[in-house]
Write a protein that holds these residues in place. Sequence first.
Motif, PDB file in Angstrom:
ATOM      1  N   SER A  56       0.831  -1.206   0.000  1.00 51.80           N
ATOM      2  CA  SER A  56       0.000   0.000   0.000  1.00 51.80           C
ATOM      3  C   SER A  56       0.860   1.249   0.000  1.00 51.80           C
ATOM      4  O   SER A  56       0.593   2.203  -0.732  1.00 51.80           O
ATOM      5  CB  SER A  56      -0.925  -0.008   1.224  1.00 51.80           C
ATOM      6  OG  SER A  56      -1.594   1.227   1.363  1.00 51.80           O
ATOM      7  N   LEU A  57       1.920   1.241   0.805  1.00 48.02           N
ATOM      8  CA  LEU A  57       2.821   2.387   0.839  1.00 48.02           C
ATOM      9  C   LEU A  57       3.541   2.561  -0.494  1.00 48.02           C
ATOM     10  O   LEU A  57       3.655   3.679  -1.021  1.00 48.02           O
ATOM     11  CB  LEU A  57       3.833   2.223   1.971  1.00 48.02           C
ATOM     12  CG  LEU A  57       3.295   2.274   3.400  1.00 48.02           C
ATOM     13  CD1 LEU A  57       4.376   1.929   4.397  1.00 48.02           C
ATOM     14  CD2 LEU A  57       2.715   3.652   3.707  1.00 48.02           C
ATOM     15  N   GLN A  58       4.032   1.454  -1.054  1.00 43.73           N
ATOM     16  CA  GLN A  58       4.768   1.535  -2.307  1.00 43.73           C
ATOM     17  C   GLN A  58       3.874   1.999  -3.454  1.00 43.73           C
ATOM     18  O   GLN A  58       4.317   2.751  -4.332  1.00 43.73           O
ATOM     19  CB  GLN A  58       5.401   0.175  -2.615  1.00 43.73           C
ATOM     20  CG  GLN A  58       6.534  -0.185  -1.661  1.00 43.73           C
ATOM     21  CD  GLN A  58       6.982  -1.627  -1.782  1.00 43.73           C
ATOM     22  OE1 GLN A  58       6.182  -2.516  -2.081  1.00 43.73           O
ATOM     23  NE2 GLN A  58       8.275  -1.875  -1.559  1.00 43.73           N
ATOM     24  N   SER A  59       2.616   1.584  -3.443  1.00 44.51           N
ATOM     25  CA  SER A  59       1.698   2.011  -4.498  1.00 44.51           C
ATOM     26  C   SER A  59       1.399   3.495  -4.427  1.00 44.51           C
ATOM     27  O   SER A  59       0.985   4.097  -5.416  1.00 44.51           O
ATOM     28  CB  SER A  59       0.384   1.216  -4.411  1.00 44.51           C
ATOM     29  OG  SER A  59      -0.346   1.561  -3.239  1.00 44.51           O
ATOM     30  N   ARG A  60       1.620   4.087  -3.254  1.00 48.22           N
ATOM     31  CA  ARG A  60       1.417   5.524  -3.086  1.00 48.22           C
ATOM     32  C   ARG A  60       2.695   6.313  -3.299  1.00 48.22           C
ATOM     33  O   ARG A  60       2.746   7.514  -3.024  1.00 48.22           O
ATOM     34  CB  ARG A  60       0.850   5.786  -1.690  1.00 48.22           C
ATOM     35  CG  ARG A  60      -0.611   5.441  -1.601  1.00 48.22           C
ATOM     36  CD  ARG A  60      -1.131   5.057  -0.230  1.00 48.22           C
ATOM     37  NE  ARG A  60      -0.551   5.709   0.910  1.00 48.22           N
ATOM     38  CZ  ARG A  60      -0.522   5.166   2.125  1.00 48.22           C
ATOM     39  NH1 ARG A  60      -1.033   3.945   2.315  1.00 48.22           N
ATOM     40  NH2 ARG A  60       0.003   5.794   3.133  1.00 48.22           N
ATOM     41  N   GLY A  61       3.739   5.651  -3.781  1.00 50.72           N
ATOM     42  CA  GLY A  61       4.949   6.354  -4.178  1.00 50.72           C
ATOM     43  C   GLY A  61       6.068   6.371  -3.166  1.00 50.72           C
ATOM     44  O   GLY A  61       7.090   7.037  -3.380  1.00 50.72           O
ATOM     45  N   PHE A  62       5.947   5.613  -2.067  1.00 50.00           N
ATOM     46  CA  PHE A  62       7.005   5.597  -1.068  1.00 50.00           C
ATOM     47  C   PHE A  62       8.091   4.594  -1.464  1.00 50.00           C
ATOM     48  O   PHE A  62       7.804   3.505  -1.963  1.00 50.00           O
ATOM     49  CB  PHE A  62       6.451   5.239   0.313  1.00 50.00           C
ATOM     50  CG  PHE A  62       5.597   6.315   0.912  1.00 50.00           C
ATOM     51  CD1 PHE A  62       6.164   7.327   1.670  1.00 50.00           C
ATOM     52  CD2 PHE A  62       4.231   6.330   0.710  1.00 50.00           C
ATOM     53  CE1 PHE A  62       5.378   8.341   2.215  1.00 50.00           C
ATOM     54  CE2 PHE A  62       3.437   7.340   1.243  1.00 50.00           C
ATOM     55  CZ  PHE A  62       4.017   8.332   2.000  1.00 50.00           C
ATOM     56  N   ASP A  63       9.332   4.967  -1.201  1.00 50.64           N
ATOM     57  CA  ASP A  63      10.490   4.112  -1.453  1.00 50.64           C
ATOM     58  C   ASP A  63      10.882   3.466  -0.127  1.00 50.64           C
ATOM     59  O   ASP A  63      11.387   4.140   0.780  1.00 50.64           O
ATOM     60  CB  ASP A  63      11.633   4.962  -2.005  1.00 50.64           C
ATOM     61  CG  ASP A  63      12.893   4.148  -2.285  1.00 50.64           C
ATOM     62  OD1 ASP A  63      12.816   2.902  -2.255  1.00 50.64           O
ATOM     63  OD2 ASP A  63      13.953   4.758  -2.518  1.00 50.64           O
ATOM     64  N   LEU A  64      10.624   2.163   0.020  1.00 49.05           N
ATOM     65  CA  LEU A  64      10.876   1.451   1.269  1.00 49.05           C
ATOM     66  C   LEU A  64      12.222   0.749   1.222  1.00 49.05           C
ATOM     67  O   LEU A  64      12.538   0.053   0.252  1.00 49.05           O
ATOM     68  CB  LEU A  64       9.768   0.430   1.547  1.00 49.05           C
ATOM     69  CG  LEU A  64       8.330   0.946   1.587  1.00 49.05           C
ATOM     70  CD1 LEU A  64       7.377  -0.166   2.007  1.00 49.05           C
ATOM     71  CD2 LEU A  64       8.195   2.138   2.520  1.00 49.05           C
ATOM     72  N   ASP A  65      13.007   0.925   2.267  1.00 46.13           N
ATOM     73  CA  ASP A  65      14.309   0.263   2.389  1.00 46.13           C
ATOM     74  C   ASP A  65      14.229  -0.683   3.584  1.00 46.13           C
ATOM     75  O   ASP A  65      14.187  -0.246   4.738  1.00 46.13           O
ATOM     76  CB  ASP A  65      15.402   1.307   2.596  1.00 46.13           C
ATOM     77  CG  ASP A  65      16.800   0.708   2.500  1.00 46.13           C
ATOM     78  OD1 ASP A  65      16.915  -0.482   2.125  1.00 46.13           O
ATOM     79  OD2 ASP A  65      17.773   1.415   2.813  1.00 46.13           O
ATOM     80  N   PHE A  66      14.171  -1.994   3.330  1.00 49.64           N
ATOM     81  CA  PHE A  66      14.002  -3.002   4.378  1.00 49.64           C
ATOM     82  C   PHE A  66      15.360  -3.427   4.928  1.00 49.64           C
ATOM     83  O   PHE A  66      16.268  -3.787   4.170  1.00 49.64           O
ATOM     84  CB  PHE A  66      13.270  -4.224   3.831  1.00 49.64           C
ATOM     85  CG  PHE A  66      11.861  -3.949   3.391  1.00 49.64           C
ATOM     86  CD1 PHE A  66      10.807  -4.041   4.288  1.00 49.64           C
ATOM     87  CD2 PHE A  66      11.584  -3.586   2.083  1.00 49.64           C
ATOM     88  CE1 PHE A  66       9.509  -3.791   3.884  1.00 49.64           C
ATOM     89  CE2 PHE A  66      10.282  -3.332   1.672  1.00 49.64           C
ATOM     90  CZ  PHE A  66       9.245  -3.430   2.572  1.00 49.64           C
ATOM     91  N   LYS A  67      15.490  -3.408   6.254  1.00 54.32           N
ATOM     92  CA  LYS A  67      16.726  -3.819   6.923  1.00 54.32           C
ATOM     93  C   LYS A  67      16.383  -4.582   8.198  1.00 54.32           C
ATOM     94  O   LYS A  67      15.345  -4.341   8.829  1.00 54.32           O
ATOM     95  CB  LYS A  67      17.574  -2.601   7.301  1.00 54.32           C
ATOM     96  CG  LYS A  67      17.979  -1.703   6.136  1.00 54.32           C
ATOM     97  CD  LYS A  67      19.049  -2.345   5.272  1.00 54.32           C
ATOM     98  CE  LYS A  67      19.521  -1.360   4.199  1.00 54.32           C
ATOM     99  NZ  LYS A  67      20.537  -1.975   3.312  1.00 54.32           N
TER     100      LYS A  67
END
Length: 448
Positions: A56-67
């Motif tokens: 949902s966040l990515q579809s709204r244009g957020f760039d997620l960096d998982f660590k």
Amino acid sequence: MAGPNSLTISFFQLFLISLLPLLAFSFSTDHPTDRRILVLLDDLSLKSSHSLFFSSLQSRGFDLDFKLADDPTIAVKRYGQYLYDGLILFSPSTENLFRVWRVVGCGGVLDFVDSGHDLILAADSNAADLVRNIAAECGVDFDEDPSAVVIDHTGYAISETEGDHTLIAAADFIQSDTILGSKKIEAPVLFKGIGHSLNPENSLVLKVLSASSSSYSSNPTTKLSSPPSLTGNAISLVSVVQSKTTIKASTTQVFDGEALAAGSAGWDAACCSLRQGKARNNARTMISGSLDMFSNRLFRSGVQKSGSLNKYGKSGNEQFVTELSKWIFHERGHLKAVNVKHNKVGEAEEPSIYRINDDLEFSVEIYEWSGSSWVPYVANDVQVQFYMMSPYVLKTLSTNQKGLYHTSFKVPDVYGVFQFKVEYQRLGYTSLSLSKQVSHHVLLVFQN
């Protein structure tokens, strides 16, 4: 001819310039779609088990960096600037979380929030002391008993199979279109985790989802030997912190928190402990006692609350956390004010002084970020003060429904240096506090 040292410097300067796009500030009205979020996890399997929320966040244009939260190679800052705009802490049990921040205790995360960045924190019954300390500094106190979870023998979800009534079907939402969106959340939210109370000294923390009057916090595997410390509606399941910024300015440019990061002259901010209910640069924080609440399993699960005939094919979890995350990450409720103007009636130029009984006009344009564009903010409670030590004139501004707020009035019969002041605070919105100074001279009449 340039020597080898100057050539080295040039290459170094080019290297620094190439890194500038990677540096992230708090929410910026100039670049509102530039949003990088650091996601810290206890286990990388959460990336799959909670994928609907992340998608949902990515579809709204957020760039997620998982660590992984205890990964010692994570770089949070570079050249004194944060590399991320927001932080999602889905790592409640990781004791080594703060190796990432190169600090002792929870100061690194709090500094991140202090600098105007947003935070989503999810805990559970395995919450480490460090995670609890972050919450406490934000005005949220989890139950001191580490084995306690929220139990409700009348408000549980009937799909629960364990029989301990720790899967809560909660439906007590805060009534705020700004924070949770205008579309009502019909289905209960499934919650399984730990409860918390709000620090009464903190005026910035707000309960968004509360437990029912029949709930209490206790260890479900043991018998109660004394009354539980957390009971009923006093138990908060999800809370938010709406920070504020005190801004003083004399300009016609944008009036909100990002000017603090830009270092504009004449602006100041109070960056103090949230536990004391003071400002933190318009940053927004969400704290939940349930990591499961964000999971695909509970997103997709049907729900029926005990004692109710209403059955829902899907819980309210996805709608609830999606709408709340929009507010947390400033896709709703972020205001900016531009084009502050004042002049004598019938004139276009802004004078340096006014005289007694001059008729003047004041206007300002206010817009709200919708997640994709700036739209006119429409309200009927924006006021301006004509101020010297105290307000001599207080006027509610009229609006043309297109973002422009305006009024007119006579200059009072008082000599001095006045300010136009707009101090706007409303639940769910970033605060606006702006001022513009003018001199006020007495009109002298000469007779022959």
